[in-house]
Design an enzyme around this catalytic site. Structure first.
Site, PDB file in Angstrom:
ATOM      1  N   SER A   1       0.758   4.679  -8.296  1.00 16.23           N
ATOM      2  CA  SER A   1       0.236   3.501  -7.703  1.00 16.23           C
ATOM      3  C   SER A   1       0.633   2.335  -8.627  1.00 16.23           C
ATOM      4  O   SER A   1       0.917   2.480  -9.778  1.00 16.23           O
ATOM      5  CB  SER A   1      -1.244   3.460  -7.423  1.00 16.23           C
ATOM      6  OG  SER A   1      -1.608   1.902  -7.110  1.00 16.23           O
TER       7      SER A   1
ATOM      8  N   TYR B   1      -9.273   3.897 -10.747  1.00 17.24           N
ATOM      9  CA  TYR B   1      -8.355   4.196 -10.135  1.00 17.24           C
ATOM     10  C   TYR B   1      -7.083   3.755 -10.929  1.00 17.24           C
ATOM     11  O   TYR B   1      -6.176   4.894 -10.951  1.00 17.24           O
ATOM     12  CB  TYR B   1      -8.449   3.411  -8.795  1.00 17.24           C
ATOM     13  CG  TYR B   1      -7.072   3.678  -7.879  1.00 17.24           C
ATOM     14  CD1 TYR B   1      -6.959   4.600  -7.193  1.00 17.24           C
ATOM     15  CD2 TYR B   1      -6.120   2.651  -7.775  1.00 17.24           C
ATOM     16  CE1 TYR B   1      -5.968   4.999  -6.286  1.00 17.24           C
ATOM     17  CE2 TYR B   1      -5.210   2.993  -6.888  1.00 17.24           C
ATOM     18  CZ  TYR B   1      -5.023   3.775  -6.036  1.00 17.24           C
ATOM     19  OH  TYR B   1      -3.990   4.145  -5.404  1.00 17.24           O
TER      20      TYR B   1
HETATM   21  N1  LIG Z   1      -1.684   2.899   0.849  1.00 17.30           N
HETATM   22  C1  LIG Z   1      -1.222   2.160  -0.236  1.00 17.30           C
HETATM   23  O1  LIG Z   1      -0.979   0.894  -0.207  1.00 17.30           O
HETATM   24  C2  LIG Z   1      -1.020   2.997  -1.460  1.00 17.30           C
HETATM   25  C3  LIG Z   1      -0.701   2.284  -2.635  1.00 17.30           C
HETATM   26  C4  LIG Z   1      -0.825   2.781  -3.961  1.00 17.30           C
HETATM   27  C5  LIG Z   1      -0.987   4.169  -3.755  1.00 17.30           C
HETATM   28  N2  LIG Z   1      -1.203   4.945  -2.797  1.00 17.30           N
HETATM   29  C6  LIG Z   1      -1.384   6.286  -3.052  1.00 17.30           C
HETATM   30  O2  LIG Z   1      -0.668   6.995  -2.075  1.00 17.30           O
HETATM   31  C7  LIG Z   1      -1.360   8.272  -1.916  1.00 17.30           C
HETATM   32  C8  LIG Z   1      -1.636   8.435  -0.315  1.00 17.30           C
HETATM   33  O3  LIG Z   1      -2.472   7.268   0.306  1.00 17.30           O
HETATM   34  P1  LIG Z   1      -2.757   6.761   1.795  1.00 17.30           P
HETATM   35  O4  LIG Z   1      -2.660   5.231   1.786  1.00 17.30           O
HETATM   36  O5  LIG Z   1      -1.880   7.652   2.436  1.00 17.30           O
HETATM   37  O6  LIG Z   1      -4.259   7.462   1.769  1.00 17.30           O
HETATM   38  P2  LIG Z   1      -5.013   8.109   2.999  1.00 17.30           P
HETATM   39  O7  LIG Z   1      -6.472   7.897   2.515  1.00 17.30           O
HETATM   40  O8  LIG Z   1      -4.522   7.866   4.242  1.00 17.30           O
HETATM   41  O9  LIG Z   1      -4.720   9.479   2.691  1.00 17.30           O
HETATM   42  C9  LIG Z   1      -4.965  10.282   1.549  1.00 17.30           C
HETATM   43  C10 LIG Z   1      -5.317  11.769   2.173  1.00 17.30           C
HETATM   44  O10 LIG Z   1      -6.024  12.452   0.832  1.00 17.30           O
HETATM   45  C11 LIG Z   1      -6.884  13.378   1.384  1.00 17.30           C
HETATM   46  N3  LIG Z   1      -7.941  13.809   0.054  1.00 17.30           N
HETATM   47  C12 LIG Z   1      -8.550  12.957  -0.491  1.00 17.30           C
HETATM   48  N4  LIG Z   1      -9.206  13.797  -1.464  1.00 17.30           N
HETATM   49  C13 LIG Z   1      -8.455  15.206  -1.464  1.00 17.30           C
HETATM   50  C14 LIG Z   1      -9.199  16.379  -2.033  1.00 17.30           C
HETATM   51  N5  LIG Z   1      -9.840  16.271  -3.166  1.00 17.30           N
HETATM   52  N6  LIG Z   1      -8.067  17.453  -1.961  1.00 17.30           N
HETATM   53  C15 LIG Z   1      -7.175  17.324  -0.936  1.00 17.30           C
HETATM   54  N7  LIG Z   1      -6.968  16.151  -0.201  1.00 17.30           N
HETATM   55  C16 LIG Z   1      -7.604  15.130  -0.592  1.00 17.30           C
HETATM   56  C17 LIG Z   1      -7.643  12.597   2.216  1.00 17.30           C
HETATM   57  O11 LIG Z   1      -8.572  13.298   3.024  1.00 17.30           O
HETATM   58  C18 LIG Z   1      -6.679  11.825   3.007  1.00 17.30           C
HETATM   59  O12 LIG Z   1      -5.984  12.737   4.076  1.00 17.30           O
HETATM   60  C19 LIG Z   1      -2.605   8.376  -2.742  1.00 17.30           C
HETATM   61  O13 LIG Z   1      -2.523   8.879  -3.666  1.00 17.30           O
HETATM   62  C20 LIG Z   1      -2.687   6.877  -3.051  1.00 17.30           C
HETATM   63  O14 LIG Z   1      -3.562   6.361  -4.018  1.00 17.30           O
HETATM   64  C21 LIG Z   1      -1.422   4.234  -1.760  1.00 17.30           C
END
Ligand SMILES: NC(=O)c1ccc[n+]([C@@H]2O[C@H](COP(=O)([O-])OP(=O)(O)OC[C@H]3O[C@@H](n4cnc5c(N)ncnc54)[C@H](O)[C@@H]3O)[C@@H](O)[C@H]2O)c1
Length: 270
Positions: free
Chosen positions: A162, A177
């Site tokens: 991130s 985080y």
């Molecule tokens: N959306 C953004 O703007 C953004 C920004 C920076 C980083 N990220 C990173 O990108 C990645 C995806 O984010 P997203 O926005 O699609 O999130 P999201 O919440 O839509 O998806 C995350 C998924 O991870 C699964 N998950 C959570 N804990 C788990 C575990 N212990 N074991 C297995 N699965 C688990 C959840 O059930 C969910 O389906 C994450 O690592 C997030 O930190 C996202």
């Protein structure tokens, strides 16, 4: 004589991941980066293994039918419930995947959780949960898959960190985080260095402001303020993040390892 660029390019398939077995974690929600990546990888001919904490039969059939409807063709896909916090869960999921498809070529690790809290409000339980999922979970799933990759002397890992891991948390994501994602960046670089001699690549993506449920906690006013500070003046789409994953997962990035790819609309240019 050396190959010319056009000769080299003829080697590249239109389908960048044809018959490649790709494990994608964190793809249970249709709005997630993991799902967007799964859909694009299916377009490019990948065979998919989807792992998620909340996976069940209903989600599995919804994911499969949604992908097939979107791309208009049958896809080879298995969905496995897996908590990446648990090392033996990861080992079992990877063993099942290898038993089903015969091998694994690629891991895209999108599973993660976020919490926005000031440092002084973060209790030990919150800290442990964020670290366990984001950092230990990434370590666990990478380790399980690296056992397969080391044996076949090939493989590709794409981890999702991130912007918070580069610049510190504050908006979406507290200090715990940010620290967990900083750890994911270092972990990925370590994997890249240690496993490069085995023909295994590992790269990390630092997204920011991608339109998923992770942005649901922001008020409209907060979102407007953030967007005003993004040079591209909008949030990102999951399909755009998926494009970065496709590049890093495929041979298009064959000489790229240990890299950090920013997908953030220019919010952090460094
Ligand atoms: N959306 C953004 O703007 C953004 C920004 C920076 C980083 N990220 C990173 O990108 C990645 C995806 O984010 P997203 O926005 O699609 O999130 P999201 O919440 O839509 O998806 C995350 C998924 O991870 C699964 N998950 C959570 N804990 C788990 C575990 N212990 N074991 C297995 N699965 C688990 C959840 O059930 C969910 O389906 C994450 O690592 C997030 O930190 C996202």
């Amino acid at each position: 004589m050396e190959n010319t660029v056009s000769e080299e390019n003829t080697k590249y398939q239109l389908l960048q991941l044809e018959n490649k077995v790709c494990v994608i974690t964190g793809a249970a929600s249709l709005r997630s980066i993991g799902y967007g990546t799964a859909e694009l990888f299916a377009v490019h001919g990948a065979k998919l293994v989807i792992l998620d904490l909340v996976m069940n039969d209903q989600i599995a059939s919804q994911l499969t039918s949604h992908i097939e409807t979107q791309i208009g063709k049958k896809t080879e896909i298995i969905c496995i419930q897996c908590d990446i916090r648990n090392a033996s869960d990861c080992d079992h999921a990877i063993e099942k995947s290898v038993a089903y498809f015969g091998t694994i070529d690629c891991l895209v690790n999108c599973a993660g959780i976020v919490k926005s809290e000031g440092m002084l409000s973060i209790n030990e339980q919150d800290y442990d949960l964020i670290m366990d999922v984001n950092l230990k979970g990434t370590f666990n799933i990478c380790k399980s898959i690296l056992k397969v990759f080391a044996e076949k002397q090939a493989g590709v890992i794409v981890n999702l960190a991130s912007l918070a891991g580069q610049r510190g948390g504050g908006l979406v994501g507290g200090s715990h985080y940010a620290a967990s994602k900083g750890g994911v960046i270092s972990l990925t670089r370590s994997i890249a260095r240690e496993f490069a001699p085995m023909n295994i690549r590992a790269n990390v993506i630092c997204p920011a402001m991608i339109e998923t449920s992770m942005l649901d906690g922001l008020t409209d006013e907060q979102l407007d303020n953030v967007v005003a500070g993004i040079p591209l003046r909008r949030v990102g789409k999951t399909s755009e993040l998926a494009g970065a994953c496709l590049f890093l997962a495929s041979d298009l990035s064959g000489f790229v390892t240990g890299a950090t790819l920013d997908v953030n609309g220019g919010i952090h240019i460094h």
